[in-house]
Design a protein around this motif. Structure first.
Motif, PDB file in Angstrom:
ATOM      1  N   ASN A  39      55.346  -4.701  10.374  1.00 20.26           N
ATOM      2  CA  ASN A  39      55.196  -5.820   9.426  1.00 20.26           C
ATOM      3  C   ASN A  39      56.466  -6.644   9.244  1.00 20.26           C
ATOM      4  O   ASN A  39      57.550  -6.248   9.663  1.00 20.26           O
ATOM      5  N   LYS A  49      55.574  -8.435   1.474  1.00 20.85           N
ATOM      6  CA  LYS A  49      55.225  -7.750   2.724  1.00 20.85           C
ATOM      7  C   LYS A  49      54.055  -8.475   3.351  1.00 20.85           C
ATOM      8  O   LYS A  49      53.011  -8.641   2.719  1.00 20.85           O
ATOM      9  N   GLN A  50      54.218  -8.922   4.585  1.00 20.23           N
ATOM     10  CA  GLN A  50      53.137  -9.616   5.292  1.00 20.23           C
ATOM     11  C   GLN A  50      52.836  -8.896   6.595  1.00 20.23           C
ATOM     12  O   GLN A  50      53.748  -8.544   7.356  1.00 20.23           O
ATOM     13  N   ALA A  51      51.541  -8.705   6.840  1.00 16.48           N
ATOM     14  CA  ALA A  51      51.130  -8.067   8.105  1.00 16.48           C
ATOM     15  C   ALA A  51      51.222  -9.079   9.229  1.00 16.48           C
ATOM     16  O   ALA A  51      50.808 -10.232   9.076  1.00 16.48           O
ATOM     17  N   ARG A 101      44.868  -4.704   7.347  1.00 13.81           N
ATOM     18  CA  ARG A 101      45.572  -3.499   6.899  1.00 13.81           C
ATOM     19  C   ARG A 101      46.389  -3.762   5.630  1.00 13.81           C
ATOM     20  O   ARG A 101      46.648  -2.855   4.854  1.00 13.81           O
ATOM     21  N   ASN A 102      46.787  -5.036   5.450  1.00 11.79           N
ATOM     22  CA  ASN A 102      47.584  -5.361   4.270  1.00 11.79           C
ATOM     23  C   ASN A 102      46.763  -5.176   2.992  1.00 11.79           C
ATOM     24  O   ASN A 102      47.245  -4.601   2.005  1.00 11.79           O
ATOM     25  N   GLU A 141      46.281  -1.501   2.342  1.00 11.97           N
ATOM     26  CA  GLU A 141      47.482  -0.876   1.759  1.00 11.97           C
ATOM     27  C   GLU A 141      47.536  -1.154   0.253  1.00 11.97           C
ATOM     28  O   GLU A 141      47.796  -0.263  -0.550  1.00 11.97           O
ATOM     29  N   ARG A 142      47.243  -2.409  -0.106  1.00 12.63           N
ATOM     30  CA  ARG A 142      47.288  -2.752  -1.536  1.00 12.63           C
ATOM     31  C   ARG A 142      46.227  -1.965  -2.305  1.00 12.63           C
ATOM     32  O   ARG A 142      46.473  -1.474  -3.404  1.00 12.63           O
ATOM     33  N   ALA A 171      47.408 -12.220   4.301  1.00 13.27           N
ATOM     34  CA  ALA A 171      47.691 -10.801   4.599  1.00 13.27           C
ATOM     35  C   ALA A 171      49.050 -10.394   4.026  1.00 13.27           C
ATOM     36  O   ALA A 171      49.893  -9.820   4.737  1.00 13.27           O
ATOM     37  N   LEU A 172      49.229 -10.703   2.747  1.00 16.84           N
ATOM     38  CA  LEU A 172      50.504 -10.333   2.129  1.00 16.84           C
ATOM     39  C   LEU A 172      50.282  -9.860   0.698  1.00 16.84           C
ATOM     40  O   LEU A 172      49.261 -10.136   0.079  1.00 16.84           O
ATOM     41  N   ASP A 203      54.617   1.883   2.315  1.00 20.01           N
ATOM     42  CA  ASP A 203      54.028   1.750   3.664  1.00 20.01           C
ATOM     43  C   ASP A 203      52.715   2.515   3.821  1.00 20.01           C
ATOM     44  O   ASP A 203      52.559   3.336   4.740  1.00 20.01           O
ATOM     45  N   GLU A 230      49.790   1.484   4.810  1.00 15.09           N
ATOM     46  CA  GLU A 230      48.738   0.774   5.553  1.00 15.09           C
ATOM     47  C   GLU A 230      47.904   1.665   6.463  1.00 15.09           C
ATOM     48  O   GLU A 230      46.865   1.241   6.962  1.00 15.09           O
TER      49      GLU A 230
END
Ligand code: SR1
Ligand code: MG
Length: 408
Positions: free
Chosen positions: A51, A67-69, A86-87, A90-91, A116-117, A256, A258
């Motif tokens: 990322n 954080k950006q995928a 995936r971002n 993860e969130r 994606a952030l 992390d 994701e």
């Protein structure tokens, strides 16, 4: 309360330091209560495999992390596309963790699914544990905090604590096929044959060829891979190595997430222990007279004991499904065996696989590095061979300790 994407129609665009700073300046926590945060500055600090990670600071002194995928694997490049969804996953994992162990995960302020952030708290006062370990630093709360995170987040998302429908609905929201496939391949498949993704120094090839012929190790890895693919027991972090943990003397944060998905409970703790063991092996090889390697082995032992004790207590207190004493003992024994096996696979892949680790790679002297890697491969193979028959997790610690002449 997490704010949602401000400009919902905007298509995904990769941010750079300027655009990341401009974006973050309009969102919490930099823009708060309508006050103007002033000009913001961003620094891209991502050193992971996947990322972009920016630390953004406003003129008024507030800071955050964005954080950006990337739509591909950063470690390899655009030739390996990877879902940016995936971002959001993860969130979502952080949301679940926040409801269980809020003190052990970063606070998320803002999310934007299209871009994606997400924006989360700045944790740069903490150290990434892998880097700290490499410098010979350990943190007093680390073992207990990681054990608490693993036990609490997994048991509370399992059938022991959730009604079966609720658990299945949560598992359905956490389906993560592309990231799981990375683990299936890079951790549990490629290192166990002569795969093109492996990076094997010529001097290590004989040890690898022996491993590929070792049917006890191969049987073990096949069983673990089957468990990883089929056993949707609980919400796993999915990538709980020492690079996914940040800490200082007072606090620990797990980042992390994701790779989160529903999988076998032994996987996360096995992965974390493996990375402590790699650190111990690297330290012992480079400075055999330094007690730090023994201290790290002791921390691994302590992590497992805290984890197993908490899992046992939580099983006894489980509101939905309580195992009788005999089944509980068997469950804990199987958990230890699987954790030791997963740790063996992780040690091997971090030594010769695509995503290797600084603990070993940063050993500048080539003969010393090769000796450390040889010891790591021996420990990983011993764990794979012996884990299905261990009667107590202490045996796994002794297997690793024996490999580095630190057995008690
Ligand atoms: C291609 S991604 C390689 C590794 O980086 C991540 O942190 C995971 O550990 C993955 O296996
Ligand atoms: Mg990572």
């Amino acid at each position: 309360m997490v704010s949602e994407n401000a400009v919902p129609d905007r298509q995904y665009a990769r941010l750079d330091e300027r655009s990341a700073a401009a974006y973050a300046a309009t969102c919490p926590p930099l823009a708060r209560d309508g006050d103007d945060p002033g000009e913001a500055r961003a620094r891209e600090v991502g050193d992971g495999n996947l990322n972009l990670v920016f630390i953004i600071t406003s003129q008024s002194g507030r800071s955050c992390v964005l954080k950006q995928a990337l739509p591909y694997v950063r470690l390899v490049g655009e030739s390996w596309p990877l879902t940016i969804q995936r971002n959001a996953l993860e969130r979502h994992a952080y949301e679940v963790y926040t409801s269980i162990t809020p003190d052990l995960v970063p606070r998320v302020y803002h999310a934007d699914v299209r871009q994606a952030l997400f924006i989360m708290e700045d944790l740069s006062h903490l150290r990434i544990v892998r880097g700290a370990l490499t410098e010979g630093l350990l943190f007093p709360r680390l073992a207990e905090d990681v054990a608490r995170f693993a036990a609490e987040t997994m048991l509370r998302t399992s059938d022991f604590y959730l009604d079966s429908g609720e658990k299945k609905r949560l598992a359905a929201r956490c389906v993560n096929p592309e990231l799981c496939k990375i683990t299936e391949d890079l951790v549990l498949t490629d290192p166990f044959f002569d795969a093109p993704s492996n990076q094997i120094e010529p001097e290590l090839r004989p040890a690898m060829e022996e491993l590929w012929q070792d049917m006890r190790a191969q049987d073990s890895v096949a069983r673990l891979r089957h468990a990883f693919v089929t056993r949707a027991e609980a919400l796993l972090h999915g990538d709980l190595h020492s690079g996914s943990v940040m800490a200082d003397r007072e606090e620990t944060k797990i980042v992390d997430a994701e790779f989160a998905f529903f999988g076998p409970i032994a996987f996360d703790i096995g992965m974390f222990l493996a990375n402590l063991w790699i650190s111990a092996i690297a330290h012992h090889t480079t400075r055999p007279e330094d007690p730090f390697a023994g201290v790290v082995l002791g921390q691994a032992d302590h992590t497992w004991r805290c984890f197993a004790a908490r899992v046992e207590t939580m099983l006894v207190e489980a509101p939905i499904w309580r195992l009788p004493a005999g089944a509980r003992r068997e469950y804990l024994l199987a958990l230890g065996r699987d954790a030791a096996g997963f740790a063996g696979a992780e040690i091997i892949r971090r030594t010769i696989g695509l995503a290797r680790v600084a603990d070993l790679e940063s050993i500048a002297d080539r003969p010393t590095r090769l000796r450390a890697k040889t010891a790591a491969l021996a420990a990983g193979r011993a764990l794979l061979r012996e884990s299905p028959a261990i009667d107590a997790f202490g045996e796994a610690h002794r297997l690793v300790g024996r490999g580095v002449d630190l057995a008690s």
